[in-house]
Design an enzyme around this catalytic site. Structure first.
Site, PDB file in Angstrom:
ATOM      1  CB  ILE A  14       0.459   5.436   9.843  1.00  0.00           C
ATOM      2  CG1 ILE A  14      -0.507   6.436   9.206  1.00  0.00           C
ATOM      3  CG2 ILE A  14      -0.264   4.621  10.913  1.00  0.00           C
ATOM      4  CD1 ILE A  14      -1.601   5.794   8.369  1.00  0.00           C
ATOM      5  CG  ASP A  33      10.226   3.119   4.890  1.00  0.00           C
ATOM      6  OD1 ASP A  33       9.254   3.335   5.639  1.00  0.00           O
ATOM      7  OD2 ASP A  33      10.319   3.597   3.738  1.00  0.00           O
ATOM      8  CG  PHE A  35      14.388   5.751   2.205  1.00  0.00           C
ATOM      9  CD1 PHE A  35      14.389   6.679   3.231  1.00  0.00           C
ATOM     10  CD2 PHE A  35      15.259   4.674   2.294  1.00  0.00           C
ATOM     11  CE1 PHE A  35      15.218   6.555   4.319  1.00  0.00           C
ATOM     12  CE2 PHE A  35      16.108   4.527   3.386  1.00  0.00           C
ATOM     13  CZ  PHE A  35      16.082   5.475   4.399  1.00  0.00           C
ATOM     14  CB  SER A 132      -7.757   1.768   3.490  1.00  0.00           C
ATOM     15  OG  SER A 132      -8.480   2.876   3.031  1.00  0.00           O
ATOM     16  CE1 TYR A 157      -3.907   2.748  -0.145  1.00  0.00           C
ATOM     17  CE2 TYR A 157      -6.091   3.686   0.183  1.00  0.00           C
ATOM     18  CZ  TYR A 157      -4.902   3.210   0.692  1.00  0.00           C
ATOM     19  OH  TYR A 157      -4.715   3.181   2.048  1.00  0.00           O
ATOM     20  CE  LYS A 161      -3.619  -0.074   2.224  1.00  0.00           C
ATOM     21  NZ  LYS A 161      -2.485  -0.484   3.079  1.00  0.00           N
ATOM     22  CG  LEU A 208      -8.451  18.396   3.485  1.00  0.00           C
ATOM     23  CD1 LEU A 208      -8.583  19.393   2.335  1.00  0.00           C
ATOM     24  CD2 LEU A 208      -9.806  18.151   4.148  1.00  0.00           C
ATOM     25  NE  ARG A 239     -13.467  10.949   2.056  1.00  0.00           N
ATOM     26  CZ  ARG A 239     -14.457  11.263   1.236  1.00  0.00           C
ATOM     27  NH1 ARG A 239     -15.643  11.636   1.729  1.00  0.00           N
ATOM     28  NH2 ARG A 239     -14.290  11.221  -0.070  1.00  0.00           N
TER      29      ARG A 239
END
Length: 350
Positions: A14, A33, A35, A132, A157, A161, A208, A239
């Site tokens: 993203i 970043d 990595f 999210s 997760y 968030k 997915l 989703r």
């Protein structure tokens, strides 16, 4: 002179698409970043950033940096005058978070605290946070609007968030000159229309669509569909899938909104339409012209039956709405996967 925007995790899926839209909108992105979700290219620059430089004929400043390294972050802020930060960096796999909760809390929360502290010290008070829809937990109603209760998360997760959102909200209450956009993503898919950048999961894909695309291209033998006994149209999970370019453009709209001195605001970025796993498999079969083999597997811990957005607030207040339909999302994803059958390590698109 173009405004400098720090993009954390800008080498990832993203983040890299957002870097493209920032440049097109006239901003000057500086990318950091570590990595963990990006592929190293020539000159120790993420391959995604290297390719963006090529197709946009530009140069992008990049620093290899882990946000757990607060002194390194301090050094970067001393070097630059940022007008805003877009914060993508973090661990992001639901299933992995269930298996490694402490790692997810340590990395995601500590990194975000370090970032907020350094921003505060250097008087950078504008933030766009990559949140999210997992913060909503198991939905009490559909579609999900921004007033839906949060915090009943079904996995670490999503919980991480949620905690970061709460930190940002509390900080904005305490520091009245702060402005923050908490963008709750639904399920990003697709790729840049050039086929040069896209999602390249390291190891076995957790999401997915990358898995489906890898089955279609022959990289993986069979898709596991986790659960076919949910209360949905065909028993598989539903989703809200959003094109990653639409999502990236949502960040530009959010950046512009920060100028209004808006305080802390929350927006859903989704399409408002839900598709089941098997509907997505059929859509990718159509886009690729390939049969996608799948088998039914037990439900995964932390998954829910259905989740899709009410995205009207972003339309009303940010002037943003998703433009790309499911067919286009799958076509762009297949263009990326077929041009890069082994991801960024494949040289055919260089």
């Amino acid at each position: 002179m173009a405004e400098k925007v720090l993009v954390t995790g800008g080498g990832g899926y993203i983040g890299s698409h957002c870097v493209v839209e920032l440049i097109k909108a006239g901003y000057h992105p500086v990318v950091v970043d570590n990595f963990s979700n990006a592929v190293r290219g020539e000159g120790d620059v993420p391959e995604s950033i290297r390719r963006i430089e090529k197709f946009l004929d530009t140069s992008i400043e990049f620093h290899e940096l882990d946000l757990l390294d607060q002194p390194g972050l301090e050094k970067l802020f001393k070097k630059h005058s940022f007008s805003a930060v877009i914060h993508f960096a973090g661990l992001k796999a639901v299933g992995e978070s269930v298996e490694q909760p402490l790692r997810y809390y340590r990395v995601n929360l500590t990194a975000s605290m370090n970032l907020l502290e350094v921003m505060q010290a250097h008087k950078v008070h504008n933030l766009v946070f990559s949140s999210s829809a997992t913060v909503y937990g198991d939905p009490q109603r559909l579609p999900i609007d921004e007033q839906h209760p949060v915090g009943g998360c079904t996995n670490p997760y999503g919980q991480s968030k949620y905690f970061i959102e709460e930190m940002i909200k509390d900080h904005c209450k305490a520091e009245k000159d702060w402005n923050a956009m908490l963008l709750r993503y639904f399920n990003p898919i697709g790729a840049h229309s050039s086929g040069l950048i896209g999602e390249d999961p390291q190891g076995i894909p957790n999401n997915l669509l990358p898995y489906v695309a890898q089955v279609a291209v022959g990289r993986r033998e069979c898709l596991s569909v986790y659960g076919n006994d949910y209360d949905t149209l065909d028993g598989t999970g539903v989703r809200d899938y959003i094109h990653v370019v639409d999502l990236a453009k949502g960040h530009i709209a959010a950046l512009k909104k920060l100028k209004d001195g808006c305080g802390c605001k929350v927006y859903n970025l989704g399409t408002g339409t839900g598709y089941s796993v098997l509907q997505m498999v059929k859509a990718m079969e159509k886009a690729s012209g390939k049969e996608i083999k799948y088998k039914i597997a037990p439900r995964r811990e932390g998954d829910i039956a259905s989740c899709y957005a009410d995205p009207r607030l972003a339309d009303k207040e940010l002037g943003w709405k998703a433009k790309f339909d499911l067919e286009r999302m799958c076509e762009d994803l297949w263009r990326w996967q077929s041009k890069n059958p082994t991801g960024f390590s494949d040289g055919t698109a260089s």
